[in-house]
Design a protein around this motif. Structure first.
Motif, PDB file in Angstrom:
ATOM      1  N   ASP A 127       0.801  -1.155   0.282  1.00 39.71           N
ATOM      2  CA  ASP A 127       0.072  -0.160   0.133  1.00 39.71           C
ATOM      3  C   ASP A 127       1.269   1.248   0.043  1.00 39.71           C
ATOM      4  OD1 ASP A 127       1.045  -0.517   2.326  1.00 39.71           O
ATOM      5  OD2 ASP A 127      -1.207  -0.369   3.178  1.00 39.71           O
ATOM      6  N   CYS A 128       2.440   1.415   0.507  1.00 34.89           N
ATOM      7  CA  CYS A 128       2.106   2.353   0.519  1.00 34.89           C
ATOM      8  C   CYS A 128       3.301   2.551  -0.544  1.00 34.89           C
ATOM      9  CB  CYS A 128       3.879   2.192   1.928  1.00 34.89           C
ATOM     10  SG  CYS A 128       3.131   2.691   3.829  1.00 34.89           S
ATOM     11  N   ALA A 129       4.076   1.921  -0.782  1.00 31.87           N
ATOM     12  CA  ALA A 129       4.725   1.377  -2.775  1.00 31.87           C
ATOM     13  C   ALA A 129       3.777   2.159  -3.373  1.00 31.87           C
ATOM     14  CB  ALA A 129       5.206  -0.015  -2.813  1.00 31.87           C
ATOM     15  N   ILE A 130       2.057   1.728  -3.534  1.00 30.14           N
ATOM     16  CA  ILE A 130       1.471   2.016  -5.373  1.00 30.14           C
ATOM     17  C   ILE A 130       1.239   4.120  -4.179  1.00 30.14           C
ATOM     18  CG2 ILE A 130      -0.930   2.065  -4.685  1.00 30.14           C
ATOM     19  CD1 ILE A 130      -1.025  -0.526  -4.769  1.00 30.14           C
ATOM     20  N   GLY A 131       1.661   4.008  -2.957  1.00 30.39           N
ATOM     21  CA  GLY A 131       1.052   5.572  -2.562  1.00 30.39           C
ATOM     22  C   GLY A 131       2.254   6.480  -2.681  1.00 30.39           C
ATOM     23  N   LYS A 132       3.968   6.128  -2.386  1.00 32.16           N
ATOM     24  CA  LYS A 132       4.048   6.597  -3.170  1.00 32.16           C
ATOM     25  C   LYS A 132       4.750   6.767  -4.206  1.00 32.16           C
ATOM     26  CE  LYS A 132       6.489   7.533   0.569  1.00 32.16           C
ATOM     27  NZ  LYS A 132       6.545   8.956   1.852  1.00 32.16           N
ATOM     28  N   MET A 133       4.624   6.031  -5.269  1.00 26.83           N
ATOM     29  CA  MET A 133       4.600   5.400  -6.543  1.00 26.83           C
ATOM     30  C   MET A 133       3.214   6.233  -7.525  1.00 26.83           C
ATOM     31  SD  MET A 133       6.052   2.123  -6.356  1.00 26.83           S
ATOM     32  CE  MET A 133       6.935   1.908  -8.493  1.00 26.83           C
ATOM     33  N   SER A 163      -3.971  -0.742  -7.330  1.00 26.09           N
ATOM     34  CA  SER A 163      -3.080  -0.944  -8.204  1.00 26.09           C
ATOM     35  C   SER A 163      -2.051  -2.254  -7.991  1.00 26.09           C
ATOM     36  CB  SER A 163      -1.745  -0.448  -8.093  1.00 26.09           C
ATOM     37  OG  SER A 163      -2.007   1.073  -8.652  1.00 26.09           O
ATOM     38  N   SER A 164      -1.638  -3.030  -8.398  1.00 29.50           N
ATOM     39  CA  SER A 164      -0.774  -5.285  -8.355  1.00 29.50           C
ATOM     40  C   SER A 164       0.884  -4.858  -8.138  1.00 29.50           C
ATOM     41  CB  SER A 164      -1.721  -6.452  -9.557  1.00 29.50           C
ATOM     42  OG  SER A 164      -1.099  -5.737 -10.130  1.00 29.50           O
ATOM     43  N   LEU A 165       0.603  -6.286  -7.593  1.00 29.58           N
ATOM     44  CA  LEU A 165       2.559  -5.668  -7.413  1.00 29.58           C
ATOM     45  C   LEU A 165       2.611  -5.741  -8.723  1.00 29.58           C
ATOM     46  CD1 LEU A 165       4.674  -6.641  -5.621  1.00 29.58           C
ATOM     47  CD2 LEU A 165       4.278  -8.671  -5.683  1.00 29.58           C
ATOM     48  N   THR A 166       2.246  -6.471  -9.949  1.00 32.98           N
ATOM     49  CA  THR A 166       2.630  -6.285 -11.591  1.00 32.98           C
ATOM     50  C   THR A 166       3.319  -4.567 -11.639  1.00 32.98           C
ATOM     51  OG1 THR A 166       2.517  -8.375 -12.197  1.00 32.98           O
ATOM     52  CG2 THR A 166       2.728  -7.082 -13.722  1.00 32.98           C
ATOM     53  N   GLN A 214      14.968 -12.729 -10.046  1.00 28.42           N
ATOM     54  CA  GLN A 214      13.441 -12.945 -10.086  1.00 28.42           C
ATOM     55  C   GLN A 214      12.932 -12.734  -8.858  1.00 28.42           C
ATOM     56  OE1 GLN A 214      13.694 -16.791 -12.019  1.00 28.42           O
ATOM     57  NE2 GLN A 214      11.525 -17.269 -11.927  1.00 28.42           N
ATOM     58  N   LEU A 215      11.970 -12.159  -8.820  1.00 27.06           N
ATOM     59  CA  LEU A 215      11.168 -12.328  -7.641  1.00 27.06           C
ATOM     60  C   LEU A 215      10.229 -13.287  -6.941  1.00 27.06           C
ATOM     61  CD1 LEU A 215      10.502 -11.066  -4.612  1.00 27.06           C
ATOM     62  CD2 LEU A 215       7.998  -9.468  -6.229  1.00 27.06           C
ATOM     63  N   VAL A 216      10.611 -14.212  -6.368  1.00 25.69           N
ATOM     64  CA  VAL A 216       9.779 -15.923  -6.450  1.00 25.69           C
ATOM     65  C   VAL A 216       8.816 -15.638  -5.314  1.00 25.69           C
ATOM     66  CG1 VAL A 216      11.713 -16.831  -7.159  1.00 25.69           C
ATOM     67  CG2 VAL A 216      11.793 -16.811  -4.948  1.00 25.69           C
ATOM     68  N   GLY A 217       8.970 -14.214  -4.117  1.00 33.81           N
ATOM     69  CA  GLY A 217       8.059 -15.323  -3.182  1.00 33.81           C
ATOM     70  C   GLY A 217       8.402 -13.715  -2.429  1.00 33.81           C
ATOM     71  N   SER A 218       6.936 -13.947  -1.235  1.00 34.05           N
ATOM     72  CA  SER A 218       7.029 -11.909  -0.857  1.00 34.05           C
ATOM     73  C   SER A 218       6.087 -12.526   0.142  1.00 34.05           C
ATOM     74  CB  SER A 218       6.961 -11.029  -1.704  1.00 34.05           C
ATOM     75  OG  SER A 218       5.380 -11.028  -2.363  1.00 34.05           O
ATOM     76  N   CYS A 219       5.896 -11.150   1.234  1.00 28.33           N
ATOM     77  CA  CYS A 219       5.613 -11.295   2.266  1.00 28.33           C
ATOM     78  C   CYS A 219       4.652  -9.451   2.716  1.00 28.33           C
ATOM     79  CB  CYS A 219       6.434 -11.188   4.009  1.00 28.33           C
ATOM     80  SG  CYS A 219       4.185 -11.843   5.283  1.00 28.33           S
ATOM     81  N   ALA A 220       3.633  -9.207   1.905  1.00 25.94           N
ATOM     82  CA  ALA A 220       3.143  -8.083   2.358  1.00 25.94           C
ATOM     83  C   ALA A 220       3.120  -7.280   2.729  1.00 25.94           C
ATOM     84  CB  ALA A 220       2.061  -7.836   0.869  1.00 25.94           C
ATOM     85  N   SER A 221       2.984  -6.269   3.986  1.00 23.57           N
ATOM     86  CA  SER A 221       2.207  -5.968   5.408  1.00 23.57           C
ATOM     87  C   SER A 221       1.062  -4.970   5.555  1.00 23.57           C
ATOM     88  CB  SER A 221       3.739  -5.659   6.463  1.00 23.57           C
ATOM     89  OG  SER A 221       3.155  -5.109   7.384  1.00 23.57           O
TER      90      SER A 221
END
Length: 207
Positions: A74-80, A86-89, A104-111
């Motif tokens: 959510d912060c990334a979407i706002g800052k950008m 918007s999606s992670l993609t 190559q991002l094979v996994g993540s944990c969104a907080s």
């Protein structure tokens, strides 16, 4: 570490595929130790253990694998300044990466710890399968008294945390960098949060 966490002990401990939360904790400890090495020490270990290029041979995508264990979608979407929801993609496509630094991002944990940007149930289902989700309430959002008869903790947080799609309950905790007059409200919120049923999720403390 797996036994300490009460998790099954895997025959092979790996990050990809992720076989145990203990692998992430061990990786984080190793990363913290590596960050304290001076340049000559880092160069010594680089020469002693060369890049595992042999492991990349035969793969269609030779970029190194990466797992982002803690990021704020959510912060990334706002800052950008991307469109809300918007999606992670979309975030990745809008991110500039210098040549030679691609992974190559094979996994993540969104907080998600800001009630204003909690994901909806529809958004949870739309997240990539390789993305783990943590939902909580950061102490900075507990620093003001609630309205009379209301709780600091949003009513819908418990429903989110009990969603099968949510694997961690956090961030939660106390933030004593905020003014001391807010600590009482933080403690009240934390006590209420700890009473939430989190059968599906680990608890992540922010402070």
């Amino acid at each position: 570490m797996a036994r300490f966490l009460g998790d099954p002990t895997p025959e092979v401990c790996s990050l990809h595929p992720l076989t145990s939360a203990s692998a992430l904790l061990r990786w984080k400890a190793a990363l913290l130790m590596a960050s304290r090495l001076n340049p000559s020490q880092r160069e010594y270990w680089r020469q002693r253990y060369a890049d595992p290029t042999a492991q990349l041979e035969g793969r269609d995508d030779a970029r190194p694998w990466a797992f982002d264990a803690h990021f704020y979608l959510d912060c990334a979407i706002g800052k950008m300044q991307l469109e809300a929801g918007s999606s992670l993609t979309a975030v990745l496509n809008a991110t500039f990466v210098p040549a030679g630094k691609e992974v190559q991002l094979v996994g993540s944990c969104a907080s998600f710890c800001d009630p204003r940007t909690y994901p909806t149930s529809q958004e949870l289902e739309a997240f990539p399968a390789e993305m783990e989700v943590a939902v909580g309430l950061h102490p900075q959002h507990c620093a003001t008294p609630p309205r009379r008869g209301q709780s600091i903790v949003p009513d819908w947080l418990g429903e989110l945390v009990r969603s099968p799609r949510v694997k961690a309950f956090g961030e939660i905790g106390l933030d004593h960098s905020l003014p001391s007059q807010t600590w009482h409200w933080q403690i009240s919120a934390l006590e209420e949060l700890l009473e939430e049923s989190t059968t599906n999720a680990l608890r992540l403390f922010s402070q």
